[in-house]
Design a protein around this motif. Structure first.
Motif, PDB file in Angstrom:
ATOM      1  N   GLY A   1      57.252  18.618  65.015  1.00 27.00           N
ATOM      2  CA  GLY A   1      58.516  17.897  65.054  1.00 27.00           C
ATOM      3  C   GLY A   1      59.547  18.670  65.846  1.00 27.00           C
ATOM      4  N   VAL A   2      60.770  18.672  65.366  1.00 25.77           N
ATOM      5  CA  VAL A   2      61.828  19.397  66.052  1.00 25.77           C
ATOM      6  C   VAL A   2      61.853  20.862  65.657  1.00 25.77           C
ATOM      7  CG1 VAL A   2      63.266  17.346  66.356  1.00 25.77           C
ATOM      8  CG2 VAL A   2      63.590  18.783  64.349  1.00 25.77           C
TER       9      VAL A   2
ATOM     10  N   ALA B   1      62.734   7.550  66.714  1.00 23.67           N
ATOM     11  CA  ALA B   1      64.026   8.028  66.220  1.00 23.67           C
ATOM     12  C   ALA B   1      63.834   9.046  65.102  1.00 23.67           C
ATOM     13  CB  ALA B   1      64.853   6.847  65.700  1.00 23.67           C
ATOM     14  N   VAL B   2      64.749   9.980  65.020  1.00 32.56           N
ATOM     15  CA  VAL B   2      64.749  11.006  63.985  1.00 32.56           C
ATOM     16  C   VAL B   2      66.120  10.973  63.327  1.00 32.56           C
ATOM     17  CG1 VAL B   2      64.604  13.486  63.533  1.00 32.56           C
ATOM     18  CG2 VAL B   2      63.157  12.459  65.291  1.00 32.56           C
ATOM     19  N   ASP B   3      66.153  10.909  61.993  1.00 31.57           N
ATOM     20  CA  ASP B   3      67.434  10.962  61.285  1.00 31.57           C
ATOM     21  C   ASP B   3      67.874  12.410  61.178  1.00 31.57           C
ATOM     22  OD1 ASP B   3      67.650   8.215  60.782  1.00 31.57           O
ATOM     23  OD2 ASP B   3      66.311   8.386  59.062  1.00 31.57           O
ATOM     24  N   LEU B   4      69.105  12.674  61.593  1.00 29.79           N
ATOM     25  CA  LEU B   4      69.648  14.026  61.517  1.00 29.79           C
ATOM     26  C   LEU B   4      70.733  14.074  60.453  1.00 29.79           C
ATOM     27  CD1 LEU B   4      69.927  14.925  65.310  1.00 29.79           C
ATOM     28  CD2 LEU B   4      68.057  15.409  63.727  1.00 29.79           C
ATOM     29  N   PHE B   5      70.509  14.874  59.432  1.00 29.47           N
ATOM     30  CA  PHE B   5      71.486  15.058  58.375  1.00 29.47           C
ATOM     31  C   PHE B   5      72.427  16.194  58.759  1.00 29.47           C
ATOM     32  CE2 PHE B   5      67.957  12.848  56.533  1.00 29.47           C
ATOM     33  CZ  PHE B   5      68.518  11.982  55.616  1.00 29.47           C
TER      34      PHE B   5
ATOM     35  N   ARG C   1      74.489  16.041  73.758  1.00 26.60           N
ATOM     36  CA  ARG C   1      73.311  15.318  74.253  1.00 26.60           C
ATOM     37  C   ARG C   1      72.628  14.549  73.133  1.00 26.60           C
ATOM     38  NH1 ARG C   1      70.124  19.566  77.872  1.00 26.60           N
ATOM     39  NH2 ARG C   1      70.530  20.804  76.029  1.00 26.60           N
ATOM     40  N   VAL C   2      72.627  15.106  71.920  1.00 24.81           N
ATOM     41  CA  VAL C   2      72.054  14.402  70.765  1.00 24.81           C
ATOM     42  C   VAL C   2      72.866  13.135  70.497  1.00 24.81           C
ATOM     43  CG1 VAL C   2      71.723  14.526  68.248  1.00 24.81           C
ATOM     44  CG2 VAL C   2      71.020  16.445  69.700  1.00 24.81           C
ATOM     45  N   GLU C   3      74.189  13.265  70.489  1.00 26.74           N
ATOM     46  CA  GLU C   3      75.051  12.115  70.212  1.00 26.74           C
ATOM     47  C   GLU C   3      74.925  11.033  71.286  1.00 26.74           C
ATOM     48  OE1 GLU C   3      78.627  14.018  67.574  1.00 26.74           O
ATOM     49  OE2 GLU C   3      78.732  14.293  69.738  1.00 26.74           O
ATOM     50  N   GLU C   4      74.722  11.433  72.549  1.00 28.62           N
ATOM     51  CA  GLU C   4      74.550  10.453  73.626  1.00 28.62           C
ATOM     52  C   GLU C   4      73.320   9.571  73.409  1.00 28.62           C
ATOM     53  OE1 GLU C   4      74.177  12.662  77.235  1.00 28.62           O
ATOM     54  OE2 GLU C   4      76.254  13.349  77.189  1.00 28.62           O
ATOM     55  N   ARG C   5      72.327  10.129  72.729  1.00 30.34           N
ATOM     56  CA  ARG C   5      71.071   9.408  72.548  1.00 30.34           C
ATOM     57  C   ARG C   5      70.953   8.731  71.182  1.00 30.34           C
ATOM     58  NH1 ARG C   5      70.812  13.309  76.071  1.00 30.34           N
ATOM     59  NH2 ARG C   5      69.382  13.242  77.831  1.00 30.34           N
ATOM     60  N   ALA C   6      72.043   8.699  70.440  1.00 29.12           N
ATOM     61  CA  ALA C   6      72.032   8.073  69.115  1.00 29.12           C
ATOM     62  C   ALA C   6      71.674   6.599  69.232  1.00 29.12           C
ATOM     63  CB  ALA C   6      73.394   8.237  68.432  1.00 29.12           C
ATOM     64  N   THR C   7      70.827   6.141  68.339  1.00 25.36           N
ATOM     65  CA  THR C   7      70.409   4.741  68.377  1.00 25.36           C
ATOM     66  C   THR C   7      71.396   3.830  67.667  1.00 25.36           C
ATOM     67  OG1 THR C   7      69.142   4.936  66.335  1.00 25.36           O
ATOM     68  CG2 THR C   7      67.968   5.381  68.408  1.00 25.36           C
ATOM     69  N   GLY C   8      72.305   4.409  66.900  1.00 29.30           N
ATOM     70  CA  GLY C   8      73.287   3.609  66.199  1.00 29.30           C
ATOM     71  C   GLY C   8      72.794   3.077  64.862  1.00 29.30           C
ATOM     72  N   THR C   9      71.794   3.704  64.305  1.00 26.14           N
ATOM     73  CA  THR C   9      71.285   3.280  63.006  1.00 26.14           C
ATOM     74  C   THR C   9      72.406   3.355  61.974  1.00 26.14           C
ATOM     75  OG1 THR C   9      69.093   4.083  63.538  1.00 26.14           O
ATOM     76  CG2 THR C   9      69.565   3.763  61.209  1.00 26.14           C
ATOM     77  N   SER C  10      72.630   2.258  61.263  1.00 23.24           N
ATOM     78  CA  SER C  10      73.709   2.248  60.280  1.00 23.24           C
ATOM     79  C   SER C  10      73.229   1.875  58.885  1.00 23.24           C
ATOM     80  CB  SER C  10      74.802   1.272  60.718  1.00 23.24           C
ATOM     81  OG  SER C  10      74.263  -0.034  60.809  1.00 23.24           O
TER      82      SER C  10
ATOM     83  N   SER D   1      75.576  13.027  52.771  1.00 23.20           N
ATOM     84  CA  SER D   1      74.669  12.381  51.847  1.00 23.20           C
ATOM     85  C   SER D   1      73.642  11.477  52.515  1.00 23.20           C
ATOM     86  CB  SER D   1      75.470  11.556  50.826  1.00 23.20           C
ATOM     87  OG  SER D   1      76.207  10.575  51.517  1.00 23.20           O
ATOM     88  N   GLY D   2      73.789  11.217  53.793  1.00 23.49           N
ATOM     89  CA  GLY D   2      72.852  10.313  54.450  1.00 23.49           C
ATOM     90  C   GLY D   2      72.642  10.716  55.895  1.00 23.49           C
ATOM     91  N   PRO D   3      71.813   9.957  56.604  1.00 20.51           N
ATOM     92  CA  PRO D   3      71.553  10.278  58.008  1.00 20.51           C
ATOM     93  C   PRO D   3      72.839  10.178  58.809  1.00 20.51           C
ATOM     94  CG  PRO D   3      70.040   8.602  57.209  1.00 20.51           C
ATOM     95  CD  PRO D   3      71.068   8.808  56.152  1.00 20.51           C
ATOM     96  N   THR D   4      73.024  11.099  59.745  1.00 20.15           N
ATOM     97  CA  THR D   4      74.224  11.074  60.567  1.00 20.15           C
ATOM     98  C   THR D   4      73.956  10.541  61.942  1.00 20.15           C
ATOM     99  OG1 THR D   4      73.868  13.359  61.190  1.00 20.15           O
ATOM    100  CG2 THR D   4      75.338  12.954  59.325  1.00 20.15           C
ATOM    101  N   SER D   5      72.711  10.456  62.330  1.00 21.96           N
ATOM    102  CA  SER D   5      72.417   9.938  63.647  1.00 21.96           C
ATOM    103  C   SER D   5      70.960   9.543  63.714  1.00 21.96           C
ATOM    104  CB  SER D   5      72.689  11.034  64.693  1.00 21.96           C
ATOM    105  OG  SER D   5      72.341  10.585  65.972  1.00 21.96           O
ATOM    106  N   GLY D   6      70.673   8.430  64.278  1.00 23.80           N
ATOM    107  CA  GLY D   6      69.288   8.062  64.503  1.00 23.80           C
ATOM    108  C   GLY D   6      68.927   8.402  65.926  1.00 23.80           C
ATOM    109  N   CYS D   7      68.558   9.637  66.173  1.00 25.89           N
ATOM    110  CA  CYS D   7      68.308  10.106  67.542  1.00 25.89           C
ATOM    111  C   CYS D   7      66.842  10.300  67.782  1.00 25.89           C
ATOM    112  CB  CYS D   7      69.012  11.422  67.782  1.00 25.89           C
ATOM    113  SG  CYS D   7      70.780  11.276  67.498  1.00 25.89           S
TER     114      CYS D   7
END
Length: 113
Positions: free
Chosen positions: A15-16, A48-52, A67-76, A107-113
């Motif tokens: 993984g990462v 996509a990977v959820d980043l806490f 660069r991580v934020e630029e690639r966020a999928t916008g998972t909400s 408490s939850g995912p911050t980005s779906g990257c």
């Protein structure tokens, strides 16, 4: 004497964690090689990977957060279907689309990257 380190995904994939470990070891002066073995190349380019919060903090320290934020999928929204549960449980992001993933709650995912 330069110490050489091999980081291997051992077929299951690191993984990462593998590349992040290599980054920090390299900064400490080690010569690092990362290898990953898979039966075939992925045609989709990954998933996509959820980043806490801790992962977002580490990304910031590594200097790659923009660069991580630029690639966020916008998972909400995330829905879990636990085995044996009577109904699914879910999590909906409290942040608006204008809020940075780094400022979301831990408490939850911050980005779906």
């Amino acid at each position: 004497m330069l110490m050489r380190i091999l980081v291997s995904g051992a077929g299951a994939g690191a993984g990462v964690a593998g590349p992040v470990l290599a980054y920090w070891l390299t900064r400490q002066g080690f010569a690092v090689t990362v290898v990953e073995r898979a039966p075939a190349l992925r045609k989709t380019g990954g998933h996509a990977v959820d980043l806490f919060r801790p992962a977002m903090n580490i990304s910031a320290k590594m200097g790659v957060l923009p660069r991580v934020e630029e690639r966020a999928t916008g998972t909400s929204r995330m829905t879990l279907h636990p085995e044996g549960a009577r109904r699914p449980s879910g999590w909906t992001s409290p942040r608006s689309s204008a809020t940075s993933p780094a400022s979301a709650p831990s408490s939850g995912p911050t980005s779906g990257c």
